[in-house]
Write an enzyme that holds these catalytic residues in place. Structure first.
Site, mmCIF file in Angstrom:
data_model
loop_
_atom_site.group_PDB
_atom_site.id
_atom_site.type_symbol
_atom_site.label_atom_id
_atom_site.label_comp_id
_atom_site.label_asym_id
_atom_site.label_seq_id
_atom_site.Cartn_x
_atom_site.Cartn_y
_atom_site.Cartn_z
ATOM 1 N N SER A 63 34.329 74.807 69.313
ATOM 2 C CA SER A 63 34.101 75.499 68.156
ATOM 3 C C SER A 63 34.405 77.074 68.723
ATOM 4 O O SER A 63 34.224 78.090 67.923
ATOM 5 C CB SER A 63 32.723 75.807 67.919
ATOM 6 O OG SER A 63 31.604 75.422 69.096
ATOM 7 N N ASN A 80 33.621 81.399 63.260
ATOM 8 C CA ASN A 80 32.734 81.686 64.327
ATOM 9 C C ASN A 80 32.781 83.314 64.742
ATOM 10 O O ASN A 80 32.081 84.004 65.444
ATOM 11 C CB ASN A 80 32.469 80.801 65.478
ATOM 12 C CG ASN A 80 31.713 79.537 65.141
ATOM 13 O OD1 ASN A 80 30.930 79.604 64.093
ATOM 14 N ND2 ASN A 80 31.765 78.489 65.813
ATOM 15 N N GLU A 117 38.257 73.680 60.789
ATOM 16 C CA GLU A 117 39.088 74.372 61.149
ATOM 17 C C GLU A 117 40.237 73.540 62.172
ATOM 18 O O GLU A 117 39.568 72.988 62.930
ATOM 19 C CB GLU A 117 38.719 75.306 62.193
ATOM 20 C CG GLU A 117 37.780 76.439 61.312
ATOM 21 C CD GLU A 117 37.421 77.710 62.008
ATOM 22 O OE1 GLU A 117 37.231 78.754 61.573
ATOM 23 O OE2 GLU A 117 36.620 77.356 63.159
ATOM 24 N N HIS A 137 37.833 71.692 64.505
ATOM 25 C CA HIS A 137 36.504 72.182 64.593
ATOM 26 C C HIS A 137 35.819 71.651 63.372
ATOM 27 O O HIS A 137 35.817 72.213 62.310
ATOM 28 C CB HIS A 137 36.504 73.706 64.777
ATOM 29 C CG HIS A 137 35.269 74.306 64.790
ATOM 30 N ND1 HIS A 137 35.046 75.573 64.170
ATOM 31 C CD2 HIS A 137 33.970 73.809 65.234
ATOM 32 C CE1 HIS A 137 33.574 76.036 64.510
ATOM 33 N NE2 HIS A 137 33.216 74.878 65.066
#
Ligand code: 3HC
Length: 675
Positions: free
Chosen positions: A400, A471, A433, A421
């Site tokens: 991540s 993130n 992702e 991800h």
């Protein structure tokens, strides 16, 4: 766009406007003409309306919204269908949505193929059915069933539609559809508008009271209710006028613009500009998953549910058994809610091969690593994987945050490596992702994007950087949230700004859900920040019953006096005198900073386009869809206002803060000229 064919006394009108038979100006004109001709033509005894290909029609052409609509308008075309003196039968050959279903509602009879889905999804675009759907559907199925379809926007199956009275007959095979429709050719023309509505305004109010979740933050569902109430209380013409007024109000409103943006953003995310459209994809027949934890299990379920066999590898028999049992438990829970049959659960489980043999991954065409988030561990796993994976297999990491290029460099085939991800819970959350490494081969990327869609996900391409798109944007938000609390805000105040904005939870509620201890150094003596202080006291979030908030056995949240005292103590220790923090500062420091990071992601080419960033936040973090996503919202909020806000609070921001040059550029470009 419209084809008419006559067989004996029956005229078949086919909507033929690929890819989805949308009802653009040309289709509306053609349909109006064909119906008028049928009404005139003495040799026509009955009319069948159908769609070409797999769909009946996906409804109005959404790309025409927001511009003046060319005549004829859809409601007028449907009035012509309804008042046609000859019976008009809808042969619903596949998906009928929005204006597509409204055509069928205006017909005198409806015959549907068993596999067809019927729905009025307009509410998901921030509007309501604007071609009589809110008036005709209640006349066929009653107020309550109509509201369920119109306000949820979810389609129903042909059999459900038949049970409610929406369709007159269901046909199992496509070959039998026209004969079944033709069987109504000698029945009388039967306008839907002549029917009485079952249910009243009170049943509409009861629906609102029973379904608060469908209304939260949105304006369109309330308009849907108002229109259906009009159907129940007013003559058709007045009801239609109410519907039209509400439709026009909504379609030019901010929420509908944002929701339409989200619709098209999701579809453009699938496109990768620098890849040839017809690039050959690698076949993926078996998927390997390394790690049977919550993430690995969730990832595996996506493929099992799509009918792809999965080899799941663990290092201990215990972990493997626990992982397989969790997958079964999740499937059984879904079955208990009636969303899967026992046979489907067993079919999915039969596709799972749990094993301790790492070498078994040699049979897989795609292997996804879902082990502990630590670079050394990941590098080791990829080194081993390189030794067993077959040539041409795609190797993906579910990291991540970490550098996918560094992971790829541990293999002899960096061209076959990329990031996938997934978001937790991975069997539920739609976002993936897809992290494109510097050396990722184009066909590898194209294969994974297509596979992502096949398993029902919304894949978005991201470049390599710490935290990718989602993130990475979370970092300034969470850092500022923590600083704001140190300076004088409470976690409750910060969270409330976010939930009032429409986020499913605020920064601290999210930390509690994910685990306050994520990234903690695990030394209870070393207290560098508030999170360390919480962790040292065992307040690790929901899982320990306490984090920034207290949680009861049912995980119900309440404010914590212990945390309030801790915060005060901590401020004293740091010599901070708390000040009153206004909500506007919270907006700037936790939302504008995300936009700022998004702009940096764009200028660095980490995201292909601004709308991809919106898709990440809509599908990965529950950003309120009716605002269109962070970047769409930012444009509406005004780039100049955002830059000014960021400048105003720049001094209070955590170290390293800077304003994105792209954002400044956009601010200058969109600034109102000074008179
Ligand atoms: N108008 C314009 N374009 C549409 C469209 C529509 N109603 N529906 C789909 N498209 C386009 C998509 O943008 C996409 O274009 P692209 O290839 O250039 O990206 C292409 O058609 C194919 O669509 P999908 O990729 O979504 O294809 P799927 O097979 O996955 O899904 C679908 C098909 C279920 C029909 C899905 O496209 C869908 O849900 N469409 C929207 C349906 C809808 O919301 N209808 C209501 C419209 S509003 C209305 O009718 C108002 C009326 O009450 C007056």
């Amino acid at each position: 766009m419209i084809r008419s064919e006559k067989t004996g006394p029956i005229l078949r009108i086919t909507i033929d406007n690929p890819p989805v038979n949308a009802l653009g100006a040309g289709v509306r004109a053609g349909l109006a003409q064909a119906i008028a001709a049928a009404a005139e033509d003495q040799s026509v005894g009955a009319v069948i309306v159908t769609g070409s290909g797999k769909l009946f029609s996906a409804g109005a052409d959404i790309s025409e919204f927001g511009k003046p609509l060319a005549d004829p308008q859809l409601p007028d075309v449907l009035a012509a269908i309804e008042t046609c003196p000859k019976p008009v039968i809808a042969a619903i050959n596949g998906t009928a949505l929005g204006g597509g279903l409204e055509i069928a509602l205006a017909c005198h009879y409806r015959v549907a193929l068993a596999s067809a889905k019927l729905g009025l999804p307009e509410v998901k675009l921030g509007i309501l059915p604007g071609a009589g759907g809110t008036q005709r559907l209640p006349r066929l199925v009653g107020v309550e069933a109509a509201l369920k379809m119109i306000v949820s926007g979810d389609p129903v199956s042909a059999s459900t539609a038949a049970a409610s009275g929406l369709v007159d007959m269901v046909v199992e095979s496509a070959e039998g559809l026209f004969d079944a429709a033709a069987a109504f050719a000698n029945s009388p023309a039967r306008p839907t508008s002549a029917r009485a509505v079952s249910g009243d305004a009170a049943s509409a109010d009861a629906f609102v009271a029973a379904n608060p979740r469908l209304f939260r933050g949105l304006t369109a569902p309330f308009a849907c209710v108002e229109a259906v109430k009009a159907a129940a209380t007013l003559p058709l013409a007045e009801g239609l006028a109410t519907e039209r007024r509400l439709f026009l109000e909504l379609v030019s409103g901010e929420q509908s613009q944002a929701l339409r943006h989200a619709f098209f953003a999701e579809r453009s995310a699938a496109r990768i500009e620098d890849l040839p459209k017809d690039i050959a994809k690698r076949p993926v027949g078996r998927v390997g998953v390394i790690g049977a934890g919550t993430m690995g299990g969730g990832i595996a379920m996506n493929f099992l549910s799509a009918g792809l066999p999965v080899t799941m590898v663990e290092t201990s028999a215990e972990a493997l058994e626990r992982g397989a049992a969790l997958i079964r438990k999740n499937y059984e829970a879904t079955a208990a809610k009636g969303r899967l049959t026992t046979a489907q659960v067993e079919a999915a489980m039969a596709l799972l091969t749990p094993t301790l043999e790492f070498g078994a991954l040699g049979e897989c065409d795609l292997v996804i690593e879902a082990v502990y988030e630590n670079m050394e561990v990941k590098k080791q796993v990829f080194g081993r994987l390189d030794a067993v994976a077959r040539p041409g297999a795609i190797l993906a990491s579910n990291t991540s945050y970490l550098d996918v290029d560094a992971i790829a460099a541990c293999t002899s085939r960096p061209q076959d490596v990329l990031g996938m991800h997934f978001f937790s819970p991975a069997n539920v959350m739609k976002l993936v992702e897809v992290v494109r490494g510097a050396k990722t081969a184009p066909d590898v990327l194209a294969t994974i994007m297509a596979l992502g869609q096949k398993i029902g996900k919304v894949p978005v391409v991201a470049g390599v950087c710490y935290g990718f798109i989602g993130n990475r944007m979370l970092i300034p938000r969470q850092d500022n949230a923590l600083s704001l609390v140190m300076e004088g805000a409470s976690p409750e105040q910060v969270d409330k700004v976010h939930t009032d904005f429409g986020m499913p939870m605020g920064p601290f509620q999210m930390t509690d859900l994910a685990g306050v201890d994520i990234g903690w150094h695990r030394d209870p003596e070393r207290i560098d920040d508030l999170k360390d202080a919480l962790c040292a006291q065992g307040r690790w979030g929901q899982k320990t019953g306490a984090g920034f908030y207290d949680y009861d056995a049912a995980r119900k949240r309440s404010s914590s006096p212990v945390v309030a005292a801790l915060i005060e103590e901590f401020r004293k220790r740091e010599g901070v005198t708390p000040r009153a923090i206004c909500d506007e500062e919270i907006v700037v420091r936790t939302l504008y900073t995300m936009v700022n990071e998004g702009a940096k992601i764009l200028e660095e080419g980490i995201a292909q386009r601004s709308s991809d960033i919106d898709v990440v936040w809509l599908y990965g973090y529950g950003w309120p869809r009716w605002t269109g996503g962070p970047m769409f919202w930012a444009e509406r909020e005004g780039f100049a206002k955002i830059v000014a806000g960021l400048e105003r609070y720049a001094k209070s921001m955590p170290e390293g803060f800077s304003i994105s040059p792209l954002l400044r550029q956009q601010a200058t470009a969109t600034e109102e000229p000074v008179a």
